[in-house]
Design a protein around this motif. Structure first.
Motif, PDB file in Angstrom:
ATOM      1  N   ALA A  33       4.436   7.688   4.883  1.00 32.02           N
ATOM      2  CA  ALA A  33       4.491   8.292   3.823  1.00 32.02           C
ATOM      3  C   ALA A  33       3.083   8.263   3.027  1.00 32.02           C
ATOM      4  CB  ALA A  33       5.377   7.446   2.781  1.00 32.02           C
ATOM      5  N   ALA A  34       2.232   7.394   3.335  1.00 36.40           N
ATOM      6  CA  ALA A  34       0.887   7.642   3.058  1.00 36.40           C
ATOM      7  C   ALA A  34       0.106   8.892   3.503  1.00 36.40           C
ATOM      8  CB  ALA A  34       0.008   6.334   3.023  1.00 36.40           C
ATOM      9  N   VAL A  35       0.399   8.980   4.827  1.00 35.89           N
ATOM     10  CA  VAL A  35      -0.275  10.098   5.507  1.00 35.89           C
ATOM     11  C   VAL A  35       0.240  11.494   4.882  1.00 35.89           C
ATOM     12  CG1 VAL A  35      -0.493  11.114   7.751  1.00 35.89           C
ATOM     13  CG2 VAL A  35      -0.673   8.680   7.663  1.00 35.89           C
ATOM     14  N   LEU A  36       1.477  11.330   4.539  1.00 38.02           N
ATOM     15  CA  LEU A  36       2.258  12.544   4.217  1.00 38.02           C
ATOM     16  C   LEU A  36       1.667  13.011   2.789  1.00 38.02           C
ATOM     17  CD1 LEU A  36       4.474  14.923   4.431  1.00 38.02           C
ATOM     18  CD2 LEU A  36       6.115  13.128   3.602  1.00 38.02           C
ATOM     19  N   LEU A  37       1.383  12.025   1.912  1.00 36.33           N
ATOM     20  CA  LEU A  37       1.363  12.195   0.601  1.00 36.33           C
ATOM     21  C   LEU A  37      -0.288  12.693   0.551  1.00 36.33           C
ATOM     22  CD1 LEU A  37       2.812   9.342  -1.274  1.00 36.33           C
ATOM     23  CD2 LEU A  37       3.473  11.615  -1.411  1.00 36.33           C
ATOM     24  N   VAL A  38      -1.230  12.176   1.473  1.00 31.20           N
ATOM     25  CA  VAL A  38      -2.561  12.522   1.247  1.00 31.20           C
ATOM     26  C   VAL A  38      -2.617  13.940   2.024  1.00 31.20           C
ATOM     27  CG1 VAL A  38      -4.680  11.753   2.410  1.00 31.20           C
ATOM     28  CG2 VAL A  38      -3.282   9.993   1.474  1.00 31.20           C
ATOM     29  N   SER A  39      -2.031  14.324   2.818  1.00 28.22           N
ATOM     30  CA  SER A  39      -2.070  15.666   3.389  1.00 28.22           C
ATOM     31  C   SER A  39      -1.577  16.450   2.276  1.00 28.22           C
ATOM     32  CB  SER A  39      -0.988  15.559   4.641  1.00 28.22           C
ATOM     33  OG  SER A  39      -1.393  14.675   5.720  1.00 28.22           O
ATOM     34  N   GLN A  40      -0.391  16.154   1.631  1.00 28.30           N
ATOM     35  CA  GLN A  40      -0.146  17.148   0.487  1.00 28.30           C
ATOM     36  C   GLN A  40      -1.225  17.326  -0.529  1.00 28.30           C
ATOM     37  OE1 GLN A  40       3.660  15.019  -0.298  1.00 28.30           O
ATOM     38  NE2 GLN A  40       4.314  17.053  -0.586  1.00 28.30           N
TER      39      GLN A  40
END
Length: 340
Positions: free
Chosen positions: A139-146
Motif C-alpha cells: 500500500a505504501a508503494v501504491l500511495l507513493v506512486s500515486q
C-alpha cells in the motif's frame, strides 16, 4: 445504577463507528479491485488484438516485451525510494508502443488487485503481523506512486504556454517537441487529402475529416476562462508559440482549432489532477482504515488510553502528510509556471 440489559450508548456509538470504518475501507478496496480488473481485462483484449495483428514474431518476443515492461514498472515503483540504476542494464533504450498499451497497464493492474485483496484479507483475519506488514508495504508503494503521478500531472499542467527561453533547456526542448508533434498529428488527422484514392473509401474518409473538426470544436475544444487569462488570450498565446516555432506564418483554420484544442487539453489535465488528488486521499484513508482494522484487537488489549493515544498520533500524522502533499503539488505548479 444501570440495568444489566441496558445498552451502553458510548460502546454502541463506538461499535457503529468501527462498523462504518470497516464498510468504508471495504468500499475503497472494492473500487481498487474493480478498477484493476477492468484495466486487466482491457489489457488482455489489447494483447489478443496485437497478437492477431502479428505484433510479435514469436512467443519469445512477447515474453521479452513483458519482461521489459515488468522492469519498467519495478523501476517506477522504486524511483521514489532510491535510484534503481542496476535495472538500466536490463532495460532497452527504446520502449515500444505495445509496452505502454498492453503490459505496463496489465502489470500495474495486477499489483493493484493484489494489494486490494491483501487489504480485504487483513480486515477479515486481523492480528497476522506478517500479512499486515506485506499489505502495508504494498500500500505504501501504491500511495507513493500515486503521489508521483499527481506531481507529474501538476508539472505538466504548466506546459500550455511554450516559452521562448528558459533555464531548463531539457524541459524547453520537451515542450517544443510535444507542441510540434501534437500539431503534426492533429493536422494529419484533419487532412482529407491523405484519404485513400479508392472510390469507396475516399468519400467516407473525406466526410469524416470534414465533419470531425466540427464535432471536436463543439464537444471538446472549448477552453475555459482562467483567472487573469481568458480563453481568447490563451489561444492567442498558442498561436504566437506556433509562429515562433515556424509551424505557420499566419494561423489557418485548422491551426486555430488546434490551439483551442491545445488549451482545452490542459483544462482536462487540471480536472484530472483534481480527481487524482482526491482519489489519492480516499485511497490513503482506505488503507489506514484497513490497517487499523487489522491491529485493532491488539490496540484494545493495551487499554483505552493507549488506544486513544495511537489514534491521535496517527490522525495528526495523516493530516500532516495530506497537507505536505497538497502543498507540494501547488509548489510544483507554481515552480513550473515560473520556469515557463
Amino acid at each position: 445504577m444501570t440495568n444489566a440489559g441496558a445498552i451502553d450508548p458510548v460502546a454502541h456509538t463506538g461499535s457503529a463507528l468501527v462498523e462504518l470504518a470497516r464498510r468504508a475501507a471495504g468500499a475503497v478496496h472494492f473500487v481498487l479491485i474493480l478498477t484493476g480488473s477492468l484495466v486487466l481485462i482491457q489489457s488482455f483484449h489489447t494483447l489478443n488484438f496485437f497478437h492477431q495483428q502479428g505484433q510479435w514474431a514469436s512467443l519469445r518476443d512477447m515474453a521479452r516485451t513483458c519482461w521489459q515492461s515488468y522492469l519498467l514498472v519495478l523501476k517506477f515503483f522504486m524511483a521514489p525510494f532510491f535510484e534503481a540504476r542496476f535495472l538500466d542494464g536490463w532495460l532497452t533504450s527504446q520502449i515500444d508502443f505495445d509496452t505502454w498499451a498492453v503490459f505496463v497497464p496489465g502489470i500495474m493492474s495486477l499489483f493493484l488487485c493484489f494489494t486490494a485483496s491483501l487489504g480485504f484479507s487483513v480486515m477479515r483475519r486481523p492480528c497476522i503481523p506478517f500479512r499486515t506488514l506485506i499489505y502495508t508495504l504494498c500500500a505504501a508503494v501504491l500511495l507513493v506512486s500515486q503521489v508521483e503521478v499527481v506531481q507529474a500531472l501538476a508539472e505538466f499542467s504548466t506546459w500550455e504556454e511554450v516559452p521562448f527561453a528558459t533555464a531548463d533547456e531539457q524541459k524547453l526542448e520537451m515542450q517544443r517537441h510535444l507542441f510540434k508533434a501534437s500539431h503534426a498529428s492533429f493536422v494529419s488527422m484533419l487532412d482529407y487529402n491523405q484519404c485513400p484514392m479508392d472510390s469507396a473509401d475516399i468519400v467516407r474518409c473525406t466526410l469524416e475529416k470534414r465533419v470531425l473538426p466540427v464535432v471536436v470544436a463543439q464537444e471538446f475544444c472549448q477552453p475555459l476562462d482562467l483567472p487573469g487569462q481568458s480563453s481568447r488570450k490563451r489561444a492567442q498565446a498558442c498561436q504566437k508559440s506556433g509562429k515562433a516555432l515556424s509551424l505557420w506564418s499566419s494561423p489557418r483554420e485548422t491551426d486555430e482549432l488546434y490551439c483551442r484544442c491545445w488549451s482545452a487539453t490542459f483544462d482536462a489535465v487540471l480536472s484530472l489532477l483534481e480527481w487524482a488528488m482526491l482519489s489519492w486521499i480516499v485511497c490513503l484513508l482506505g488503507v489506514l482504515l484497513a490497517v487499523y482494522m487489522s491491529i485493532r484487537p491488539k490496540l484494545l488489549s493495551q487499554g483505552p488510553a493507549a488506544h486513544k493515544e495511537v489514534l491521535g498520533c496517527v490522525g495528526l500524522s495523516v493530516a500532516a502528510i495530506i497537507w505536505k502533499v497538497v502543498v507540494g503539488v501547488e509548489e510544483s505548479r507554481l515552480l513550473g509556471a515560473v520556469a515557463s
